[in-house]
Design a protein around this motif. Structure first.
Motif, PDB file in Angstrom:
ATOM      1  N   GLY A  16     -90.354 -23.286  26.977  1.00  0.00           N
ATOM      2  CA  GLY A  16     -91.398 -24.211  27.392  1.00  0.00           C
ATOM      3  C   GLY A  16     -91.278 -25.552  26.691  1.00  0.00           C
ATOM      4  O   GLY A  16     -91.499 -26.605  27.294  1.00  0.00           O
ATOM      5  N   THR A  17     -90.920 -25.523  25.400  1.00  0.00           N
ATOM      6  CA  THR A  17     -90.753 -26.766  24.650  1.00  0.00           C
ATOM      7  C   THR A  17     -89.593 -27.583  25.197  1.00  0.00           C
ATOM      8  O   THR A  17     -89.692 -28.810  25.369  1.00  0.00           O
ATOM      9  CB  THR A  17     -90.519 -26.457  23.160  1.00  0.00           C
ATOM     10  N   LEU A  18     -88.477 -26.923  25.490  1.00  0.00           N
ATOM     11  CA  LEU A  18     -87.324 -27.630  26.048  1.00  0.00           C
ATOM     12  C   LEU A  18     -87.646 -28.200  27.416  1.00  0.00           C
ATOM     13  O   LEU A  18     -87.249 -29.330  27.748  1.00  0.00           O
ATOM     14  CB  LEU A  18     -86.129 -26.676  26.144  1.00  0.00           C
ATOM     15  N   LEU A  19     -88.373 -27.434  28.242  1.00  0.00           N
ATOM     16  CA  LEU A  19     -88.750 -27.930  29.561  1.00  0.00           C
ATOM     17  C   LEU A  19     -89.655 -29.144  29.444  1.00  0.00           C
ATOM     18  O   LEU A  19     -89.505 -30.122  30.183  1.00  0.00           O
ATOM     19  CB  LEU A  19     -89.452 -26.817  30.350  1.00  0.00           C
ATOM     20  N   PHE A  20     -90.594 -29.106  28.503  1.00  0.00           N
ATOM     21  CA  PHE A  20     -91.462 -30.254  28.292  1.00  0.00           C
ATOM     22  C   PHE A  20     -90.653 -31.483  27.880  1.00  0.00           C
ATOM     23  O   PHE A  20     -90.927 -32.600  28.326  1.00  0.00           O
ATOM     24  CB  PHE A  20     -92.507 -29.941  27.219  1.00  0.00           C
ATOM     25  N   GLY A  21     -89.641 -31.270  27.041  1.00  0.00           N
ATOM     26  CA  GLY A  21     -88.809 -32.386  26.619  1.00  0.00           C
ATOM     27  C   GLY A  21     -88.054 -33.010  27.773  1.00  0.00           C
ATOM     28  O   GLY A  21     -87.950 -34.235  27.890  1.00  0.00           O
ATOM     29  N   ILE A  22     -87.523 -32.170  28.672  1.00  0.00           N
ATOM     30  CA  ILE A  22     -86.785 -32.679  29.827  1.00  0.00           C
ATOM     31  C   ILE A  22     -87.716 -33.460  30.761  1.00  0.00           C
ATOM     32  O   ILE A  22     -87.389 -34.563  31.216  1.00  0.00           O
ATOM     33  CB  ILE A  22     -86.109 -31.514  30.586  1.00  0.00           C
ATOM     34  N   ALA A  26     -87.560 -37.415  31.655  1.00  0.00           N
ATOM     35  CA  ALA A  26     -87.363 -37.825  33.049  1.00  0.00           C
ATOM     36  C   ALA A  26     -88.505 -38.711  33.536  1.00  0.00           C
ATOM     37  O   ALA A  26     -88.285 -39.652  34.303  1.00  0.00           O
ATOM     38  CB  ALA A  26     -87.232 -36.592  33.943  1.00  0.00           C
ATOM     39  N   ALA A  27     -89.725 -38.427  33.090  1.00  0.00           N
ATOM     40  CA  ALA A  27     -90.897 -39.179  33.549  1.00  0.00           C
ATOM     41  C   ALA A  27     -91.315 -40.273  32.580  1.00  0.00           C
ATOM     42  O   ALA A  27     -92.315 -40.955  32.811  1.00  0.00           O
ATOM     43  CB  ALA A  27     -92.065 -38.210  33.767  1.00  0.00           C
ATOM     44  N   ASN A  28     -90.553 -40.440  31.478  1.00  0.00           N
ATOM     45  CA  ASN A  28     -90.922 -41.419  30.436  1.00  0.00           C
ATOM     46  C   ASN A  28     -92.348 -41.202  29.942  1.00  0.00           C
ATOM     47  O   ASN A  28     -93.106 -42.158  29.735  1.00  0.00           O
ATOM     48  CB  ASN A  28     -90.764 -42.853  30.957  1.00  0.00           C
ATOM     49  N   PHE A  29     -92.706 -39.935  29.780  1.00  0.00           N
ATOM     50  CA  PHE A  29     -94.054 -39.590  29.353  1.00  0.00           C
ATOM     51  C   PHE A  29     -94.041 -39.169  27.888  1.00  0.00           C
ATOM     52  O   PHE A  29     -93.517 -38.117  27.535  1.00  0.00           O
ATOM     53  CB  PHE A  29     -94.618 -38.455  30.219  1.00  0.00           C
ATOM     54  N   GLN A  30     -94.585 -40.014  27.025  1.00  0.00           N
ATOM     55  CA  GLN A  30     -94.724 -39.705  25.604  1.00  0.00           C
ATOM     56  C   GLN A  30     -93.393 -39.339  24.944  1.00  0.00           C
ATOM     57  O   GLN A  30     -93.358 -38.592  23.977  1.00  0.00           O
ATOM     58  CB  GLN A  30     -95.717 -38.542  25.413  1.00  0.00           C
ATOM     59  N   PRO A  35     -91.720 -38.704  16.066  1.00  0.00           N
ATOM     60  CA  PRO A  35     -90.313 -38.476  15.723  1.00  0.00           C
ATOM     61  C   PRO A  35     -89.788 -37.111  16.139  1.00  0.00           C
ATOM     62  O   PRO A  35     -88.598 -36.945  16.419  1.00  0.00           O
ATOM     63  CB  PRO A  35     -90.305 -38.628  14.192  1.00  0.00           C
ATOM     64  N   SER A  36     -90.662 -36.105  16.200  1.00  0.00           N
ATOM     65  CA  SER A  36     -90.212 -34.766  16.583  1.00  0.00           C
ATOM     66  C   SER A  36     -89.740 -34.711  18.033  1.00  0.00           C
ATOM     67  O   SER A  36     -88.984 -33.811  18.414  1.00  0.00           O
ATOM     68  CB  SER A  36     -91.334 -33.746  16.367  1.00  0.00           C
ATOM     69  N   MET A  37     -90.155 -35.694  18.862  1.00  0.00           N
ATOM     70  CA  MET A  37     -89.715 -35.720  20.258  1.00  0.00           C
ATOM     71  C   MET A  37     -88.210 -35.924  20.360  1.00  0.00           C
ATOM     72  O   MET A  37     -87.597 -35.559  21.364  1.00  0.00           O
ATOM     73  CB  MET A  37     -90.450 -36.831  21.015  1.00  0.00           C
ATOM     74  N   TYR A  38     -87.627 -36.492  19.322  1.00  0.00           N
ATOM     75  CA  TYR A  38     -86.180 -36.706  19.328  1.00  0.00           C
ATOM     76  C   TYR A  38     -85.422 -35.399  19.490  1.00  0.00           C
ATOM     77  O   TYR A  38     -84.327 -35.364  20.061  1.00  0.00           O
ATOM     78  CB  TYR A  38     -85.772 -37.391  18.018  1.00  0.00           C
ATOM     79  N   PHE A  39     -85.996 -34.312  19.024  1.00  0.00           N
ATOM     80  CA  PHE A  39     -85.293 -33.034  19.027  1.00  0.00           C
ATOM     81  C   PHE A  39     -85.394 -32.290  20.355  1.00  0.00           C
ATOM     82  O   PHE A  39     -84.709 -31.282  20.547  1.00  0.00           O
ATOM     83  CB  PHE A  39     -85.836 -32.138  17.906  1.00  0.00           C
ATOM     84  N   ILE A  40     -86.232 -32.758  21.266  1.00  0.00           N
ATOM     85  CA  ILE A  40     -86.404 -32.001  22.510  1.00  0.00           C
ATOM     86  C   ILE A  40     -86.134 -32.823  23.763  1.00  0.00           C
ATOM     87  O   ILE A  40     -86.013 -32.252  24.841  1.00  0.00           O
ATOM     88  CB  ILE A  40     -87.823 -31.392  22.598  1.00  0.00           C
ATOM     89  N   VAL A  41     -86.063 -34.156  23.655  1.00  0.00           N
ATOM     90  CA  VAL A  41     -85.793 -34.941  24.852  1.00  0.00           C
ATOM     91  C   VAL A  41     -84.337 -34.737  25.273  1.00  0.00           C
ATOM     92  O   VAL A  41     -83.480 -34.372  24.473  1.00  0.00           O
ATOM     93  CB  VAL A  41     -86.084 -36.444  24.625  1.00  0.00           C
ATOM     94  N   PHE A  45     -78.323 -36.092  22.230  1.00  0.00           N
ATOM     95  CA  PHE A  45     -76.970 -36.286  21.725  1.00  0.00           C
ATOM     96  C   PHE A  45     -76.182 -37.323  22.520  1.00  0.00           C
ATOM     97  O   PHE A  45     -74.970 -37.394  22.398  1.00  0.00           O
ATOM     98  CB  PHE A  45     -76.202 -34.956  21.738  1.00  0.00           C
ATOM     99  N   CYS A  46     -76.852 -38.129  23.330  1.00  0.00           N
ATOM    100  CA  CYS A  46     -76.120 -39.063  24.187  1.00  0.00           C
ATOM    101  C   CYS A  46     -75.425 -40.164  23.393  1.00  0.00           C
ATOM    102  O   CYS A  46     -74.534 -40.819  23.907  1.00  0.00           O
ATOM    103  CB  CYS A  46     -77.071 -39.670  25.207  1.00  0.00           C
ATOM    104  N   GLY A  47     -75.846 -40.400  22.170  1.00  0.00           N
ATOM    105  CA  GLY A  47     -75.216 -41.450  21.384  1.00  0.00           C
ATOM    106  C   GLY A  47     -73.986 -40.998  20.627  1.00  0.00           C
ATOM    107  O   GLY A  47     -73.338 -41.789  19.961  1.00  0.00           O
ATOM    108  N   TRP A  48     -73.646 -39.728  20.712  1.00  0.00           N
ATOM    109  CA  TRP A  48     -72.493 -39.209  19.987  1.00  0.00           C
ATOM    110  C   TRP A  48     -71.204 -39.568  20.706  1.00  0.00           C
ATOM    111  O   TRP A  48     -71.136 -39.604  21.925  1.00  0.00           O
ATOM    112  CB  TRP A  48     -72.611 -37.697  19.826  1.00  0.00           C
ATOM    113  N   SER A  49     -70.178 -39.842  19.945  1.00  0.00           N
ATOM    114  CA  SER A  49     -68.900 -40.260  20.512  1.00  0.00           C
ATOM    115  C   SER A  49     -67.788 -39.345  20.007  1.00  0.00           C
ATOM    116  O   SER A  49     -67.875 -38.768  18.925  1.00  0.00           O
ATOM    117  CB  SER A  49     -68.600 -41.712  20.114  1.00  0.00           C
ATOM    118  N   ALA A  50     -66.744 -39.229  20.820  1.00  0.00           N
ATOM    119  CA  ALA A  50     -65.580 -38.444  20.424  1.00  0.00           C
ATOM    120  C   ALA A  50     -64.644 -39.246  19.531  1.00  0.00           C
ATOM    121  O   ALA A  50     -63.621 -38.728  19.087  1.00  0.00           O
ATOM    122  CB  ALA A  50     -64.824 -37.957  21.668  1.00  0.00           C
TER     123      ALA A  50
END
Length: 219
Positions: A16-22, A26-30, A35-41, A45-50
């Motif tokens: 449920g937490t992961l679904l809320f993050g997605i 997607a809806a730009n809602f909260q 700071p804890s939202m960083y762990f579930i949105v 990891f989109c900023g990580w590079s190879a």
């Protein structure tokens, strides 16, 4: 029975937490409410590079000799771990300050140009030799790409600049794909602006060749 109930409750809470993050992302809602939202949105990891990169700041004297300006001849500063501070300037905002500070506190011949060189390599080359042998069949032969990011006058005024190596390669990949370029013109999903070589390469600067060795450095 109680253990099964607790396990089911834990799984439900986790999913449920992961679904809320997605949904939040997607809806730009909260999505930035805490700071804890960083762990579930979704884009955690989109900023990580190879690829890993390092920044080299050098100065060219009137004799043609190159001098390493960061780190300076004094002890190096590592704010976190064992990486020098200039490597944390990912947006290339402070090379002038670092270079001029070194020149201010050292004796040297007059400078003609100051350069910021980006070195990039695949992070897989950071693996220890023992792990590399287990993962890859080929020998470990690290290879770096060097890109001229900034050219400055001896006073620190920027005369030429270029985007990072990874951004340059990414844009080349997109602009070289006719399908992606066509889709970018049809809908809002792709915001791609075709750029010429001039937008990426420093003009009237020292020639750059990928994979070339660094200029001789000295203090």
């Amino acid at each position: 029975m109680v253990k099964r109930w607790l396990a089911g409750l834990g799984i439900t809470a986790y999913l449920g937490t992961l679904l809320f993050g997605i949904v939040s992302h997607a809806a730009n809602f909260q999505d930035g409410s805490h700071p804890s939202m960083y762990f579930i949105v979704w884009d955690m990891f989109c900023g990580w590079s190879a690829y890993e990169s390092r920044t080299h700041i050098v100065g060219q004297g009137i004799s043609g000799k190159y001098y390493e300006l960061s780190p300076g001849p004094w002890s190096d500063y590592h704010p976190y771990g064992d990486i020098s501070r200039q490597n944390y300037d990912s947006f290339n905002l402070h090379p002038q300050t670092i270079a001029l500070n070194c020149l201010k506190h050292t004796e040297h011949e007059p400078m003609t140009r100051l350069y910021v060189i980006e070195e990039a390599w695949a992070k897989k080359f950071n693996l220890p030799e023992s792990v590399w042998q287990q993962r890859y069949a080929e020998p470990k032969e690290p290879f770096s790409y060097f890109r001229l990011r900034t050219v400055m006058t001896p006073e620190g005024r920027v005369t030429r600049s270029a985007v990072p190596w990874l951004s340059y390669q990414t844009n080349l990949t997109i602009t070289d794909n006719p399908r992606l370029m066509a889709e970018s013109q049809r809908g809002p999903m792709f915001m791609v602006r075709p750029m010429s070589q001039r937008d990426y390469e420093p003009q009237d600067a020292a020639p750059e060749s990928e994979g070339s060795s660094r200029a001789p450095l000295g203090n």
